[in-house]
Write a protein that holds these residues in place. Sequence first.
Motif, short mmCIF file in Angstrom:
data_model
loop_
_atom_site.label_atom_id
_atom_site.label_comp_id
_atom_site.label_asym_id
_atom_site.label_seq_id
_atom_site.Cartn_x
_atom_site.Cartn_y
_atom_site.Cartn_z
N ALA A 10 0.83 -1.20 0.00
CA ALA A 10 0.00 0.00 0.00
C ALA A 10 0.87 1.27 0.00
CB ALA A 10 -0.93 -0.01 1.21
N GLN A 11 2.00 1.17 0.73
CA GLN A 11 2.89 2.35 0.79
C GLN A 11 4.28 1.93 0.36
OE1 GLN A 11 2.46 3.72 4.83
NE2 GLN A 11 0.23 3.85 4.60
N PRO A 12 4.54 1.96 -0.92
CA PRO A 12 5.80 1.42 -1.42
C PRO A 12 7.03 2.14 -0.86
CG PRO A 12 4.32 2.09 -3.24
CD PRO A 12 3.70 2.52 -1.97
N ARG A 13 6.87 3.37 -0.43
CA ARG A 13 8.03 4.11 0.03
C ARG A 13 8.34 3.85 1.50
NH1 ARG A 13 9.69 7.34 -3.75
NH2 ARG A 13 8.28 7.74 -5.49
N ASP A 14 7.45 3.17 2.17
CA ASP A 14 7.69 2.86 3.59
C ASP A 14 8.94 1.99 3.72
OD1 ASP A 14 7.55 1.66 6.20
OD2 ASP A 14 5.48 2.44 6.29
N ALA A 15 9.82 2.36 4.65
CA ALA A 15 11.09 1.64 4.79
C ALA A 15 10.87 0.20 5.23
CB ALA A 15 11.97 2.37 5.80
N ARG A 16 9.76 -0.04 5.93
CA ARG A 16 9.54 -1.39 6.44
C ARG A 16 9.24 -2.39 5.32
NH1 ARG A 16 4.71 -0.33 10.25
NH2 ARG A 16 4.17 0.85 8.38
N VAL A 17 8.88 -1.86 4.14
CA VAL A 17 8.60 -2.76 3.03
C VAL A 17 9.84 -3.61 2.72
CG1 VAL A 17 8.10 -2.88 0.55
CG2 VAL A 17 6.80 -1.32 2.02
N GLU A 18 11.00 -3.02 2.84
CA GLU A 18 12.23 -3.77 2.56
C GLU A 18 12.43 -4.90 3.57
OE1 GLU A 18 13.97 -3.75 -0.31
OE2 GLU A 18 12.24 -2.46 -0.73
N GLU A 19 12.01 -4.66 4.81
CA GLU A 19 12.04 -5.73 5.81
C GLU A 19 11.13 -6.88 5.38
OE1 GLU A 19 11.50 -5.06 10.13
OE2 GLU A 19 12.00 -2.97 9.61
N ALA A 20 9.96 -6.47 4.87
CA ALA A 20 9.00 -7.47 4.40
C ALA A 20 9.58 -8.26 3.23
CB ALA A 20 7.69 -6.79 4.00
N VAL A 21 10.27 -7.54 2.33
CA VAL A 21 10.89 -8.22 1.19
C VAL A 21 11.90 -9.25 1.70
CG1 VAL A 21 12.39 -7.91 -0.82
CG2 VAL A 21 10.57 -6.25 -0.34
N ALA A 22 12.67 -8.84 2.71
CA ALA A 22 13.72 -9.73 3.22
C ALA A 22 13.12 -10.97 3.88
CB ALA A 22 14.60 -8.96 4.20
N ILE A 23 11.96 -10.81 4.50
CA ILE A 23 11.43 -11.91 5.30
C ILE A 23 10.53 -12.83 4.46
CG2 ILE A 23 9.24 -10.91 6.13
CD1 ILE A 23 10.06 -11.78 8.93
N CYS A 24 10.13 -12.38 3.26
CA CYS A 24 9.21 -13.18 2.44
C CYS A 24 9.84 -14.53 2.10
CB CYS A 24 8.85 -12.43 1.16
SG CYS A 24 7.75 -13.42 0.11
N PRO A 25 9.21 -15.63 2.52
CA PRO A 25 9.84 -16.95 2.33
C PRO A 25 9.80 -17.44 0.88
CG PRO A 25 7.69 -17.19 3.33
CD PRO A 25 7.94 -15.72 3.22
N VAL A 26 8.95 -16.82 0.04
CA VAL A 26 8.85 -17.34 -1.32
C VAL A 26 9.32 -16.32 -2.36
CG1 VAL A 26 7.06 -19.03 -0.89
CG2 VAL A 26 6.41 -16.67 -1.37
N GLY A 27 9.81 -15.18 -1.89
CA GLY A 27 10.29 -14.18 -2.84
C GLY A 27 9.20 -13.67 -3.75
N ALA A 28 8.04 -13.37 -3.14
CA ALA A 28 6.91 -12.94 -3.97
C ALA A 28 6.98 -11.46 -4.31
CB ALA A 28 5.60 -13.25 -3.24
N PHE A 29 7.92 -10.73 -3.70
CA PHE A 29 8.03 -9.29 -4.00
C PHE A 29 8.81 -9.10 -5.28
CE2 PHE A 29 6.91 -9.15 0.41
CZ PHE A 29 6.18 -7.97 0.54
N HIS A 30 8.32 -8.22 -6.11
CA HIS A 30 9.02 -7.91 -7.35
C HIS A 30 9.24 -6.40 -7.43
CE1 HIS A 30 8.87 -11.92 -9.15
NE2 HIS A 30 7.74 -12.04 -8.47
N GLY A 31 10.03 -5.99 -8.38
CA GLY A 31 10.29 -4.57 -8.56
C GLY A 31 11.47 -4.11 -7.71
N SER A 32 11.85 -2.84 -7.88
CA SER A 32 13.01 -2.32 -7.16
C SER A 32 12.53 -1.64 -5.89
CB SER A 32 13.76 -1.34 -8.07
OG SER A 32 12.83 -0.40 -8.58
N PRO A 33 13.47 -1.39 -4.93
CA PRO A 33 13.08 -0.73 -3.69
C PRO A 33 12.35 0.57 -3.99
CG PRO A 33 15.35 -1.51 -3.56
CD PRO A 33 14.90 -1.76 -4.96
N GLY A 34 11.28 0.79 -3.29
CA GLY A 34 10.48 1.98 -3.53
C GLY A 34 9.36 1.73 -4.52
N ALA A 35 9.48 0.66 -5.28
CA ALA A 35 8.41 0.35 -6.25
C ALA A 35 8.12 -1.14 -6.22
CB ALA A 35 8.81 0.79 -7.65
N ARG A 36 7.97 -1.65 -4.98
CA ARG A 36 7.74 -3.09 -4.84
C ARG A 36 6.28 -3.45 -5.12
NH1 ARG A 36 12.62 -5.83 -4.53
NH2 ARG A 36 13.96 -4.89 -2.96
#
Lengths: 842, 631
Positions: free
Chosen positions: B569-595
């Motif tokens: 919902a808020q791609p610029r939120d810094a915590r999104v990168e934490e979420a990317v790191a913790i995702c067990p299946v690598g479902a996040f795509h795109g570059s930081p800030g535009a996940r």
Amino acid sequence: MVQITLNGQTVEASAGRRLVEVIKEQGVAITNLCYIDGLDPYAGCRTCIVDVVGARPTPLQLACVTQVADGMVVNTETAEVKRTRQSVMSLILANHPDRCLTCHRRVHCMPGDICLRDDVVTHRCLTCSKNYRCELQTSCEIVDQGDFEEPWVGEPRSYYETPPPEPDRGNPFLEYDPQMCILCTRCVRACDDLRHTGAVTLSGKGHRTMIAFGTGGSIHESDCNFCGACIDVCPTATLMEKPNKWVGRADDWTNSACNSCAVGCTISYGVADDRPVIVRPDRLNPFSRDQICVRGRFGYVAVAERERLTRSLVRAGQRLLPATFDQALTTAVDALTAVKSAHGADAIAVLGSPLATNEEAYLLARLARAIGTPHVDFSHGMVHRAVADAMRAAFSTDRVPATLTDLEQAQTVVVAALDVEDSHQVVSVRLKDAVIKRKAQVVIVSPKWTALDRWAAAIVRVAPGQEAAALQGLADGGSAPAGVDAAAWARALNVVSRGKGASAAVVYAPNGADGAARAGAAATAAANLAIALRGAEAGSAFHYLPTDANVLGIADMGIAPGAGGKSFPEIIEAAQRGEVKALVIHADNPLLNAPGRTAIEAALQGLQALVVIDSLRSTTAEYATAVLAAAPFFATDGTITNADRRVLHQRSAQRARGQQSDGVAILAALANRLGDREAPSGFTEAHEALAAATGYPTMAQVDGAPAQVRALVATSTTAKPQPAPAPTPAHSGLTLATGRSLYTSWDAASIHSDDADKLHREEAVWLNPRDAEAAGVRTGDVVDLTDGIASVRIAVKLDDGVAAGTAYVPHYYDGGALMALLPLGGAGASTAALRVRALQPA
Amino acid sequence: MPDAIERYEALRTTADAEYAAWRNPLRPRIDVAIDQSSISNGALKTRAALERVAAERNAAVDFGRVHGYGMQWVHPSVQVTFPDGATVLYGPVREADAAAIVDEATGRWGAAATLRLGTITGKREGVPSIRQHPFFALEPERRLLRNLGLTDPESLNHYLARDGYRASARIFGRHVSEEVVRNTLNDAGLTGRGGANFPAGTKWGFLFGAPGEEHYLVCNADEGDPGAWVNRVVMEGDPHLLLEGMLIGAYGTKSKAGFIYLRDEYPLAIARMEAAIRDAEAAGILGDDIFGTGMPFHLRVIRGAGAYVCGDETGLLASISDERGMPRVKPPFPAARGALNKPSNVNNVETFANVPLIAAHGSEWYREMGTKAQSGTKIFSFSGDIVRTGFMEVPFGASLAKILEACGGIEGGRALHAIQPGGPLGSLVPASALPKLTLEPASFTPYDAMLGGGGIVFASDRNSVLVLAEMFAQFVEEESCGRCTTCHGGNQRKTEIIRRVMDGNGRRDDEPNLMMIDRTIQFSNCAHGQLSPKSMRNVLQHFHAEYEAAMRGEDATLSLKGATRFRVAQPRDARVEEAVAICPVGAFHGSPGARSIDEAECIHCQACTDVAPGAVVREAKPAAPRMVPIG
């Protein structure tokens, strides 16, 4: 016996029987898609639910698992039973193209109609090869599946998450379409428990469960021997015969008998449009019962219909030209009369065939008498008479009372045959039955591996020609013949010595190419072994299995040299010398069957007259003066006499085509024109005449108790051990073993068809790896097998199923090319050293 | 000929000496708990680190091995035994903690104070006994697990020194008749621990009375239920206890040979059981001449090939007999036709493990624990969304609410939503039942549920019971042996319906259809089929509101994969990168800030919404077009 109440009726049944069998016997329709009568219940389809009053935990019980008990009250038609069966059936249908099965319109639809429910064409029953002969279809009708709302129609199926498995259509006999499969596993159990082949398995689990052949590859590469027992039990279109798959719905069924070996399995031809389209085992023969082999099931389509003669042929210079039957008959009669008037009847010889019926053989013998010649025989006549002589010496009759059904009770069986699995497959199946069900002990004496070996308690792997020595050794408890493994010999001796007594038997199957000397010696030794095992009752324990179907019958009919008559090799030699100038050959092909092919070819070439009566333009027919077109075996009425001396009625399953005539009619016409005005020209009259002449049962008796009436069986036998046959000297070079292969059709080999062995599985010479190494050849190499004069080109298969020094080639390979490597007297008379000559790589 | 007991005493002499030396070592010994659960949590790395540190410092310590004590949320665990015989348990001990442990063991007492969990035996100033830990509040006494932490599981001598095999020596010395052995079991009230609860002594009697000499005793160690590792604990922790149980079983059933059918996913249990068999044979406890009595018993471990249905006793017997692993049609029952088509008897690992205890202490002692209806103790493994995961041995009848307390309650202070006993064929019991539930079979019956083999999973309100039911449905479908059309066909249809409902495409007739499948599957050959609809039936019985919510396509609190999706919902939120790191299946795509999240890959584990609430949100999917059935 116990009494149960079935739908209100009192029914008697033996205690412990499976309820489903009793229900079916009462004529009550019940769905049972996985049960095979007589086998343990698999209880997989769950459709045979019935109401057993008072049963726990629920009265709804499976009729296949339930065993009848006294006082049991069973209802098969209650509303609850029906609803439950419908719900089970709906789950089966969910993984099967099913819309037509539950459609009320299915009786109105015709192929090509547009489906009002928009069902996919490939999913319609109307476009299914099993339509109207499908057990699943019938089962849906039994439970009124159309009344059940099928909740799964049109759902996305997890079944289809994996790509649908591909059908296997890569072989000439058997098609497998897994999409039609309802996983009843009847095929698996038929292959395991009825045939002991184990080629069909259940693989995977969950929605990936499916039937697999071998380890999951093609059928062709599995252990399948195409007997088709799985087809017989398949309730859907999953396993189907490839030939006539789409027309196999028979209008009518004709009971007949298979003529591809001496077991004489009773079969039924399904007939449609005046031709056989399908074969099913017919349970009349008490030995073969529900089993036949690939030759019985597909023999009728081994040769394409266009290959059959529909017109007679007459020689015009180098060519054989079509002619009317009367023209050909006149040509034949004129040629024979010319020889007879110029050189006397002694210059004419007659050859019969063990594939012919008794009636044909009887008329052929009459034809010989009409001509006035005593020179009557068939290609393997010498071999048969050598065995019969040995039997007469030992048992004072060659018509011993032994019957193959006794084999199923025998505890110890010695099988002396090159490959009984290939030559008489149902015997092999029954022996496996005996081993598995009753722990029978089987000893095999053979130069070659056979599929029965796995069940044998001991295997005596002898060099070809040493069978007599081995059998005599087993009878005497002697030492191992040269080349036989000592441990295997000790095992065999042990089995034989422990097996002496009331339930021991000897099976002996000679090969036509062996020749009389070898076959006679082996028969003498085998008879001695039978006497050692069974003493005075040996005549009831000696099972002689001729290779071909009606050897015993035609011998009974008099296809044998008369007084002063010449045997087959003598006829050929006399023809080479120019003493025999005319030959009448009925349904035989000496160029395919008999050893000494070079001499036979020379003899045929030198003849003044050669009259061939055959349904095929065989390689021998090419030398003919006149060829009289006969109907094929499945279009011929007659009787055959199997190894048990059971007289089997072979019925015609189609009318004669074109100008084909019945064999009996042709032979009667010939005999008539040559002076036998009384010769009967129809099957019924011919049989009446032969019954009167030979003491054979009448047709009323034969048809009154099908496959039960035995002809001319001796009522008493003696048991006189004969002197041990003289040892056969070993000779240098490879020794040839040859015999009947499973997949080769006699008919197709006789016309030298490329597809004589449609599987092309056995078209190779088996060499022991040691011999192959010495010759510098590997599997797949093409070599010349040569005796220095003639040679046979053939691919090599390395197989330690033959001992070093032995080369095995199927007899019918390349239209009998191998017979050029043997002398007229057969393999037993051969002294030439065979060699393998590797060809330079092309 | 020496008596069996004399033989036993001879074995004891060496065993006692060896065990005494192990209990009171000359210098401190560090025992790393080596069992499958510890290994998964890094016990081998911990041991390597400890050995490295000890070698570097040339520390005066030895190393040994034990089995974990049951507190699996603090794995890897380590025990230190001091020369005075006191043993202290530490955990979790990571590689980084190696130095502290070595220091503490070699005299710098207090170096690893924060890692101390308690003393297993002996006293240490300021360290409470482990028995006072709240996790063990419901364990009055360890019987089946009495050797854990106190022996090296791979040592026969340790087992002997703890009075092991004494009872069997007495029995084989013919001081007890076969009938008495069996009757004692029945008097004690020992029933099958695999879940069927059939009286063990009676079952043995069937095989004892079976014709012929060739009887086979079979141990079912094909523990395949997710969330159950009761048998594994016995086999990895005290393998000789199982062997002794089977040995007494062989006597009580006249069996000369036996098999342990052990799933291949338990490599350490296979190794320990095979080693235990070898050791026992070498000592004359197994083999041709047990305790010099001339009586034979041969045991072999057969490794299962991964088929769940081979946990059914007849499926297991088919597998042992070289047949396809499919449950057989009964009758004939195993006592008539079992392994290799000979009379056989199958018992669960834990059933056998109880036998030596009853034989040694008698039935009255055994009945001290448990309830009237169900005597004795049982090992349970507890897992799911609880604070303390582990296994314990509790008497039958213990309160499940108290168990949950002992397990520290639900993680993150959330509410309990469902209790799942008995694995994929087991049940889903609503949280509201918790106060009434006790650990005994009868307690679960009112909820159309079963206690099962000992695995109990607690699900928090983060879980949708439909997701669980779908998971189980898919599992039992894939594990159907393919015999019964009702089972393999029915479970395919059932799974499809559940998936469709979860995808927001439920139909009104789905519920009656599920009920019809349920009724039809009852006509299956084995328990796999018959029990397979249970979890979905429980959903409809106990969680109907949830089912209805799914039918409406609503998603209040649950993770319905078809009906909801996760969105950044808020791609610029810094915590999104934490979420990317913790995702067990690598479902996040795109570059930081535009996940963005790939819906197809996302497994709805909610890890991202936990670390980045608000930045990543779960929301209802746009409604899928409804399929209209034709015809």
